[in-house]
Design a protein around this motif. Sequence first.
Motif, short mmCIF file in Angstrom:
data_model
loop_
_atom_site.label_atom_id
_atom_site.label_comp_id
_atom_site.label_asym_id
_atom_site.label_seq_id
_atom_site.Cartn_x
_atom_site.Cartn_y
_atom_site.Cartn_z
N ARG A 477 10.24 6.69 -29.69
CA ARG A 477 10.49 5.49 -28.88
C ARG A 477 11.51 4.59 -29.56
NH1 ARG A 477 7.04 2.86 -25.06
NH2 ARG A 477 8.35 1.47 -23.82
N THR A 478 11.39 4.42 -30.88
CA THR A 478 12.38 3.62 -31.61
C THR A 478 13.76 4.24 -31.46
OG1 THR A 478 10.76 2.85 -33.22
CG2 THR A 478 13.06 2.80 -33.89
N THR A 704 0.74 3.37 -39.21
CA THR A 704 1.82 2.39 -39.35
C THR A 704 2.59 2.11 -38.06
OG1 THR A 704 2.07 2.93 -41.69
CG2 THR A 704 3.94 1.86 -40.60
N PRO A 705 2.97 3.13 -37.27
CA PRO A 705 3.82 2.86 -36.10
C PRO A 705 3.22 1.87 -35.11
CG PRO A 705 3.76 5.21 -36.55
CD PRO A 705 2.71 4.57 -37.42
N TYR A 706 1.88 1.78 -35.07
CA TYR A 706 1.22 0.98 -34.03
C TYR A 706 0.56 -0.27 -34.58
CZ TYR A 706 1.70 5.79 -32.54
OH TYR A 706 2.19 7.04 -32.30
N PHE A 707 0.74 -0.56 -35.88
CA PHE A 707 0.03 -1.67 -36.49
C PHE A 707 0.41 -3.00 -35.83
CE2 PHE A 707 -1.97 -2.48 -40.91
CZ PHE A 707 -2.79 -3.47 -40.38
N ALA A 768 10.26 7.88 -40.66
CA ALA A 768 8.96 7.70 -40.01
C ALA A 768 8.51 6.24 -40.00
CB ALA A 768 7.91 8.58 -40.68
N TYR A 769 8.55 5.57 -41.14
CA TYR A 769 8.11 4.17 -41.17
C TYR A 769 9.09 3.24 -40.46
CZ TYR A 769 4.44 5.49 -44.47
OH TYR A 769 3.33 6.05 -45.06
N GLY A 773 10.74 -0.28 -35.66
CA GLY A 773 11.85 -0.71 -34.82
C GLY A 773 11.46 -0.84 -33.36
N GLU A 774 10.53 -0.03 -32.93
CA GLU A 774 10.02 -0.13 -31.56
C GLU A 774 9.44 -1.52 -31.31
OE1 GLU A 774 6.24 1.84 -29.17
OE2 GLU A 774 7.23 3.00 -30.75
N TRP A 775 8.73 -2.07 -32.29
CA TRP A 775 8.15 -3.41 -32.12
C TRP A 775 9.24 -4.47 -32.08
CZ3 TRP A 775 6.82 -8.11 -34.82
CH2 TRP A 775 5.79 -8.83 -34.22
#
Length: 887
Positions: A477-478, A704-707, A768-769, A773-775
């Motif tokens: 998504r990012t 981490t991606p959804y935190f 990965a981390y 960027g998506e947020w």
Amino acid sequence: MLAVSKITLNYEHTLTGVDAFPLLGWQIVSDRQNVQQQSWQLQCSTDADFSALLYDSGVVTDNASANITLPGIPLSPSTRYFLRVCISDNAGEQSGWSQAAEFVTGMMTAPWQAEFISAETPENKQQSNATLLRHTFQLADKAIAAAFVHVTALGLYHLYLNGERVGDDELAPGWTSYAQHLLYQSWDVTAQLRQGDNAIGAEVGAGWFKGDMGFMRHRNFYGEQTALLCQLVVRYEDGTQEMIVSDADWRAHTSPILFSELYDGEVYDARLVQHGWASTAFDDRAWHPASVVAFNKQALTAQGACKVKAQETLHPQAIITTPQGDTVIDFGQNMSGWVEFRVNGQRGDRVVLRHFETLDAQGNVYLDNLRSAQQRTEYILGGDGEEVYHPHFTFQGFRYVKVEQYPGRVDAENFKAIVLHSDMQQTGRFTCSHPGLNQLHHNILWGLKGNFVDVPTDCPQRDERLGWTGDAQIFCRTASYLMQTRNFFAKWLTDLKIDQTPEGGVPHVIPDILTGHCEADRFLADGGTHSSSAWADAAVVNPWTLYLMYGDTRILEKQYDSMKAWIDFMHSHADNHLWRYKLQFGDWVALDAEEGSYFGATPDALICTAWYAYSTGLFARAAAVIGRHDDAANYQVLHQAIVQRFCTEFFTADGTMTARTQTAHILALYFNLVPDAFRQRTVDTLAELLAEHDGHLVTGFVGTPYFCHALSQNGRVDEAWALLLKEDFPSWLYQVNAGATTIWEHWDGIRPDGSMWSPNMNSFNHYAYGAVGEWLYRAVAGIEADEAQPGFKHVILSPLPGDEVSFVDAGYQSLYGEIAVHWRRVGERIRLSVRIPANTTATLKLAAREIVEAGGLAFTPNASQWCATTGSGEYYVEYLPAEYKPG
């Protein structure tokens, strides 16, 4: 004013080599607000002035300006086509014709008369040198109307006509599951041909096909001989046609490239150059005949775009002498590509370069994290004046270059770094008042550039560079905000579908080179090489993400059987809807792991079942989108059953999660697995777990991606911002403050005391981390897709300002044009300006307690938000933000 600014073909500006009529779209510009297309007319022609129309749609009353499929239009192979469109809008205004877009067809259904030919024999299977192939031919003494060449290789190739390079692809034809999926490239070579004598030649290297690959360092994964397939189609103005093809009449020889491997670099001996070898005057009597190699031509697919190319040039920022006395060039940016240099010297002199990512704590060259990868370039001078060189069939991941040998003075002006990655339009931009966040966005973008080299790799420097499914899923998504990734991921997903097990299991890496080659790996030998949750779920998440971002149902239809097979695989191995299978990577490299372990503290069964529920829910929605209503209903029932089982297994009666980890709570919240009665407690506990670590995360790849999403979507916006802006270890900005120019694989890749994580697995370019960027785009800028009208036909704009950031200026170049958001904090107020492309609509959802200036929009209160829906145009709003409250 109404105009069509550009036409897109399969989301690209131009296509050279397609097997079917492309998917069409166009962007509309207007100086008015609330512009909606009312009708369109499209023409297709074989000439630029549209005097030979192949198709005219007539006026079509329709507001669609993206993802348009035309009825069956007969196309011919090896032909250039021109398209143009005009439109009308809801105010009755008519545009003129757009500028023409062009595409070239590939072979389509025409038979391949060419054969795969090789300069090698099976006895050369252990060798890594490149080879040369050439052929001379005569064209008739009459005017050439057009000529197209279609070419691919088992290995990597460069093609030449009459001594000049054809095209600008690098690392072609790329890496695919060759036996069933091999891409070929097409080029218009009309200007490079002439009447009478001509010569065609190719240089071919081992590449992914037969080279040394994987951390087990095996080779010959797909074959033992490199080979070339080439078909040149020449059309004359009198209507006749001629074909020149690769066959046993071609001649073969070794190349000056003595060694070329993706991990280890290249050795080139300029003393062996045969000048003019691809020209007609060259005497090839000393060369030997090429041999024909059998290969399944049914695997061939045209590649019209998204090829690897040289994208940027970086110049040295410093030349360093290290404490150990090494000469090091610092290009200032971790990247993927190669170094091009100029050199003067004696015949036989050498240039030797070693590429690496970082200096150690003492400022010396650090090569340990490359593991067995040499990342070495050696050039042996021919001694004929100034010589210019860069590698051909390899690439390196590096910021620094150690100059081990170089005749003369090492001057910055003689070196430059060439950035390589798949050719994708950049679609995202983000700047703000916080320099650290700007650098973080830069690092995320460069993590994409460094790893999107034909496949989404995990790292570009060590002896791995594999298409790990988990990394690609987490970052999809990012990536799709940052660049137009639809064609990049669609190509990779084709290989995912091909490499799935007969039962539907999804390999850990795509293309799969682990299966059958991991006998020495302590995890994979016993645990297997497929079907780890969050990794294998790329089979479902990535197609769904592409549908959301681009509105393209074709990707769902193409991947549907693959998606379904993965869900069914989990179902077949589940125990009363609890799912776990063999080796699981869990919350990979989470900081709450036991000492010496890569596996985080969150139980595998919880992670697996959470992903089982999430992917099943997405699949049910995908089935509904493409009209598979029985499947949609059945898998929705399955999804509900899995969610219920998750709740009974992983929540106690009072709403406490059985696993007290950050990741457990993040997945439960973000995947909507929490009963309503338990949601507040789950949110509060996540906040407590964050506070226990002084506001720091201890999550790995899964959590981490959804935190930040899990926090901000549940009333904890301040905590999400605080997490993002942490600057001490562990945090995103800790890496920034440590001088990172890309995203690290480990939170503590370089520890505060300067020591390194174990060199066994410590990449400094591992995106990965960067999924945070998506947020930045979806929450901070607030640019969100609407699942009901995907591809940003309708956009939801809901920015979340943070106290420590005074402004954000962001944009996303959608299919329809740029969606732009700028917000600025002025005293207690937020001043917001947005730009919405023509032929789209938007809903503004603002966390506001009062709208001070509505900008002509009709806002209505809705819970803690004020909402307004509008059409295209630019709008300015000023409001007093709501105070974010927990829960």
